[in-house]
Design a protein around this motif. Structure first.
Motif, PDB file in Angstrom:
ATOM      1  N   ALA A 115      33.652  39.029  37.821  1.00 27.13           N
ATOM      2  CA  ALA A 115      34.354  39.290  36.561  1.00 27.13           C
ATOM      3  C   ALA A 115      33.570  38.681  35.414  1.00 27.13           C
ATOM      4  O   ALA A 115      32.594  37.962  35.622  1.00 27.13           O
ATOM      5  CB  ALA A 115      35.759  38.693  36.610  1.00 27.13           C
ATOM      6  N   ALA A 138      39.469  35.344  34.376  1.00 27.75           N
ATOM      7  CA  ALA A 138      38.688  34.887  35.535  1.00 27.75           C
ATOM      8  C   ALA A 138      39.012  33.435  35.849  1.00 27.75           C
ATOM      9  O   ALA A 138      39.094  33.045  37.024  1.00 27.75           O
ATOM     10  CB  ALA A 138      37.196  35.057  35.268  1.00 27.75           C
ATOM     11  N   SER A 159      32.508  34.119  37.866  1.00 28.77           N
ATOM     12  CA  SER A 159      32.322  34.986  36.714  1.00 28.77           C
ATOM     13  C   SER A 159      30.983  34.702  36.050  1.00 28.77           C
ATOM     14  O   SER A 159      30.375  33.664  36.289  1.00 28.77           O
ATOM     15  CB  SER A 159      33.454  34.764  35.711  1.00 28.77           C
ATOM     16  OG  SER A 159      33.424  33.431  35.249  1.00 28.77           O
ATOM     17  N   ASP A 207      39.652  42.736  30.303  1.00 28.03           N
ATOM     18  CA  ASP A 207      39.665  42.057  31.610  1.00 28.03           C
ATOM     19  C   ASP A 207      41.073  41.685  32.082  1.00 28.03           C
ATOM     20  O   ASP A 207      41.258  41.349  33.254  1.00 28.03           O
ATOM     21  CB  ASP A 207      38.737  40.832  31.606  1.00 28.03           C
ATOM     22  CG  ASP A 207      39.171  39.767  30.605  1.00 28.03           C
ATOM     23  OD1 ASP A 207      40.031  40.055  29.748  1.00 28.03           O
ATOM     24  OD2 ASP A 207      38.640  38.646  30.676  1.00 28.03           O
ATOM     25  N   ILE A 216      42.408  43.141  35.410  1.00 32.39           N
ATOM     26  CA  ILE A 216      42.157  42.655  36.783  1.00 32.39           C
ATOM     27  C   ILE A 216      43.177  41.611  37.217  1.00 32.39           C
ATOM     28  O   ILE A 216      43.129  41.125  38.342  1.00 32.39           O
ATOM     29  CB  ILE A 216      40.729  42.078  36.967  1.00 32.39           C
ATOM     30  CG1 ILE A 216      40.522  40.812  36.125  1.00 32.39           C
ATOM     31  CG2 ILE A 216      39.674  43.133  36.641  1.00 32.39           C
ATOM     32  CD1 ILE A 216      39.239  40.070  36.483  1.00 32.39           C
ATOM     33  N   LYS A 253      37.936  46.525  39.188  1.00 29.51           N
ATOM     34  CA  LYS A 253      36.683  45.781  39.377  1.00 29.51           C
ATOM     35  C   LYS A 253      35.519  46.736  39.136  1.00 29.51           C
ATOM     36  O   LYS A 253      35.266  47.635  39.948  1.00 29.51           O
ATOM     37  CB  LYS A 253      36.611  45.193  40.781  1.00 29.51           C
ATOM     38  CG  LYS A 253      35.348  44.352  40.982  1.00 29.51           C
ATOM     39  CD  LYS A 253      35.262  43.777  42.384  1.00 29.51           C
ATOM     40  CE  LYS A 253      33.965  43.005  42.538  1.00 29.51           C
ATOM     41  NZ  LYS A 253      33.783  42.489  43.908  1.00 29.51           N
ATOM     42  N   PRO A 276      31.547  44.443  34.301  1.00 28.64           N
ATOM     43  CA  PRO A 276      32.979  44.187  34.404  1.00 28.64           C
ATOM     44  C   PRO A 276      33.716  44.505  33.112  1.00 28.64           C
ATOM     45  O   PRO A 276      33.103  44.600  32.048  1.00 28.64           O
ATOM     46  CB  PRO A 276      33.038  42.678  34.691  1.00 28.64           C
ATOM     47  CG  PRO A 276      31.790  42.123  34.103  1.00 28.64           C
ATOM     48  CD  PRO A 276      30.753  43.199  34.254  1.00 28.64           C
TER      49      PRO A 276
END
Lengths: 406, 334
Positions: free
Chosen positions: A177, A183, A190, A251, A254, A262, A266
């Motif tokens: 990520a 993350a 990450s 993000d 996720i 994913k 990312p």
């Protein structure tokens, strides 16, 4: 075969708004465009006032998935070399170039290095002869700048564009990520978003050195886009692309370890996402593609770090991209430059626009048709979309490849 | 105010919602998302088991006839033992599955393993896995309650609960305490669960590590980040040291164990910077002479390290009891 499409609103190349027009097709090419063309001797197809757009040219897919492409109005797809085995030999290019014909044209992209290992150059010249129209580093990265420069020089001499994936592997190796709150909360390894800018900065320096044409397949960060913007202002032969996922998701998608979100690169922060939308608006971004990569449960129903990257994006590409028009970032004509015209130009094929002499790859689109993205009902080989259950608008009602209805 | 028989200073008299409203979750996958009263409820429930565990006869038949599977996909000694003792003291049939002995090595996917465990009709499954999110993945596929015994760098909820219980018994109300967590925060599930737990209960949480071992965006998690240990210790009520994994000590994240000890090791001298009665904690196993010096670790007045282990069994008994109440048809837990 001689056909005339009548009563269509046509996105004619070079015009700002759709034109009420007729189009004639002789064989597989567009022969005439105009409101007053006589239908004498042509088989007539009445479009009932629908929008006619050039078929989508999807630059950089990971699988040839005809049902998904046809659902999404995609008439040509450039296949990434990250296949098993890797597309690094002329025979594989030849084999993949004929796959899908005649109702879908696939343009296999030659691997830049043998096995995409980033060490030895593959037989790019022979692959060009076998039908490759571009070279790519795939999803990997050539760490050695010396090899990268040799590749660019060599491709320049062959007049082949190089499609690169922009992530510095020194930073992104093992990362699942982008660094940030999500993350951190999930405890995922990450990499900082600057991994993208770092690799773009190097490759731009090497473009300056070599003069090679480079297409940055997915640029997803504000820093990366600033570099591209500057390189273009300097007159360098660079272009860049993006997927709808990076334009419409951050993000946060996720959270709960949703492996369908994913992706590689990312999904980024909200600030980067907004910068991407601005870059579509100001013309920094040249191409929108699906990055189509259908992955079944064996690849996706795994712990997040172990799941494969990628999403099935072909059939949602158009409907999601139409949001850019509705939200006022771009107009409809510009959208099809991003979806069809620019990618065809990068590949050097006479397609991707409605103009005399071009391939008659045409789609009829109902811009308002509502539907819901549903992971269980996808036409694609697998339903790994991060947009599950999202209501969208815009659907392809008919698709013609080389004038032939599919 | 009622006097709580178990003598816990801060949950005494605390009113909890009736029945399953006190803890409405099916699984215990993490501390993130739990309400403060849900955490306090589990701590209150654990108190009775602390008392039982101090008797000569440490047995209850509350979980008689239930099967608890400890599925450990990653090596563990103390957590596995703690869960095993917790289950057995409550009368459950406890079965341990080690990854080394399992079909995981034969290439079976995690989902298939989960389905297999489910088919054996376990009444609770305790899972440890090296990958963040793996426990949630299994929980979605089974019918019984799942307890996360540590998943990757994500969460280790029972560790945070036992730490909170230890602090509460020594210091009273956790709200308002200043708690410093020092060590490899980036890779630590203990740190994450403790951050969620302690901030939810109202503590001021500081984390301290070289910046290379601090994850991004910590400020969004209501903690204050430090990279100078002395500053992070200043006036702290509790100092929680994290274990530094050996594989991170050889030049990858930090140059050497002795350099780490010099900069981030908790010594008696450094401890003077914290409050005079500051409590020292460590989830174990310790690297003596690296993150903590022996004289601090072994000081019975300051160190709560063995007490943490003791609280671990009680907290795990409480979690097994609470999560199986629906199954056992306890009144109010439908």
């Amino acid at each position: 075969m001689k056909q005339i499409f009548t009563n269509a609103q046509v996105l004619v190349s070079g015009k700002d708004i759709p034109q009420a027009s007729n189009i004639t097709v002789d064989g597989d090419r567009i022969s005439q465009i105009g409101a007053e063309i006589s239908d004498n001797g042509y088989t007539q197809i009445d479009c009932n006032g629908a929008l006619m757009a050039p078929g989508i040219v999807d630059l950089g897919v990971f699988a040839i998935d005809k049902p998904a492409f046809h659902f999404g109005g995609i008439t040509r797809a450039a296949l990434m070399p990250d296949q098993s085995p890797v597309l690094d030999l002329p025979a594989m290019i030849k084999h993949n170039a004929s796959e899908g014909k005649p109702d879908l044209w696939s343009h296999p992209i030659a691997a830049a290095t043998k096995g995409l290992a980033g060490a030895e150059l593959a037989e790019i010249g022979l692959m060009k002869q076998a039908g490759a129209r571009a070279v790519s580093t795939g999803r990997s990265w050539i760490a050695d700048s010396g090899i990268m420069l040799k590749l660019l020089h060599y491709c320049r001499s062959l007049d082949m564009p190089v499609i690169v994936h922009s992530e510095d592997r020194g930073l992104t190796a093992g990362a699942a990520a982008t660094s940030g709150e999500t993350a951190t909360r999930l405890g995922l390894s990450s990499a900082p978003a600057s991994a993208e800018a770092l690799s773009i900065a190097r490759d731009i320096a090497l473009v300056r050195e070599s003069g090679a044409k480079v297409h940055f397949r997915q640029v997803t960060t504000a820093q990366g886009l600033d570099l591209i913007r500057q390189a273009k202002a300097d007159g360098l032969p660079v272009t860049c692309g993006i997927t709808p996922a990076h334009l419409f998701l951050s993000d946060i998608a996720i959270s709960d370890f949703r492996t369908f979100a994913k992706l590689s690169p990312p999904l980024r922060s909200e600030e980067d996402r907004m910068a991407c939308l601005e870059a579509v608006k100001d013309g920094t971004i040249d191409v929108i593609s699906s990055g189509h990569d259908p992955r079944g449960p064996e690849d996706k129903r795994l712990p997040f770090a172990e799941a494969e990257f990628g999403m099935a994006g072909a059939e949602t590409l158009l409907a999601l991209s139409l949001n850019l028009v509705r939200d006022g970032y771009i107009d409809l004509c510009r959208l099809f430059e991003l979806l069809s015209t620019s990618p065809a130009r990068i590949l050097g094929v006479q397609a991707g626009q409605i103009a005399k002499g071009f391939e008659a790859d045409l789609i009829l689109v109902d811009l308002d048709a509502p539907w819901q993205i549903d992971t269980r009902k996808m036409a694609a080989a697998a339903g790994n979309t991060p947009f599950d259950k999202l209501p969208v608008q815009g659907r392809v009602r008919a698709i013609y490849k080389g004038g032939k209805a599919l | 105010m009622t006097i709580d028989q178990t003598g816990s200073p801060s949950t005494a008299g605390h009113q909890f919602p009736a029945g399953s409203d006190a803890f409405p979750h099916r699984h215990l996958l993490g501390i993130a998302g739990l309400q403060p009263w849900e955490i306090l409820f589990l701590l209150k429930e654990a108190e009775q088991w602390v008392n039982l565990n101090r008797q000569s006869s440490k047995h209850t038949n509350r979980l008689d006839g239930l099967t608890v599977i400890n599925a450990f996909f990653e090596n563990s000694t103390r957590t596995l033992l703690s869960f095993e003792i917790a289950g057995k003291r409550m009368g459950a049939d406890v079965v341990n599955m080690h990854a080394a002995q399992s079909s995981v090595k034969k290439g079976e996917t995690l989902i298939d393993t989960a389905v297999t465990l489910n088919a054996m009709r376990a009444d609770a499954i305790v899972i440890r896995h090296a990958s963040s999110g793996a426990v949630q993945l299994i929980a979605d596929k089974v019918d019984c309650p799942v307890l996360n015994a540590g998943d990757g760098s994500h969460e280790h909820p029972t560790q945070a609960l036992l730490d909170a219980l230890t602090i509460q018994r020594r210091k009273g109300d956790i709200s308002g305490l200043t708690i410093t967590i020092c060590g490899d925060v980036m890779h630590s599930r203990v740190a994450r669960s403790n951050i969620y737990c302690l901030t939810t209960l109202g503590a001021q949480v500081r984390v301290c590590a070289p910046t290379s071992l601090l994850p991004a965006a910590l400020d969004r998690m209501n903690v204050e980040a430090f990279s100078h240990f002395d500053e992070a210790l200043d006036g702290a009520d509790v100092v929680m040291m994290l274990r530094l994994q050996n594989e991170r000590m050889n030049g990858d994240f930090i140059p050497s164990p002795r350099e780490f000890h010099h900069l981030y090791g908790l010594t008696r001298d450094r401890l003077k910077l914290a409050k005079s009665d500051a409590l020292v904690m460590h989830p174990g196993p310790m690297n003596r002479g690296v993150e903590i010096s022996s004289d601090v670790a072994d000081d019975p007045d300051r160190s709560a390290i063995t007490e943490q282990v003791e609280m671990g069994v009680a907290v795990r008994m409480a979690c097994l009891d609470v999560l199986t109440r629906r199954l056992r048809g306890v009144e109010g837990w439908s």
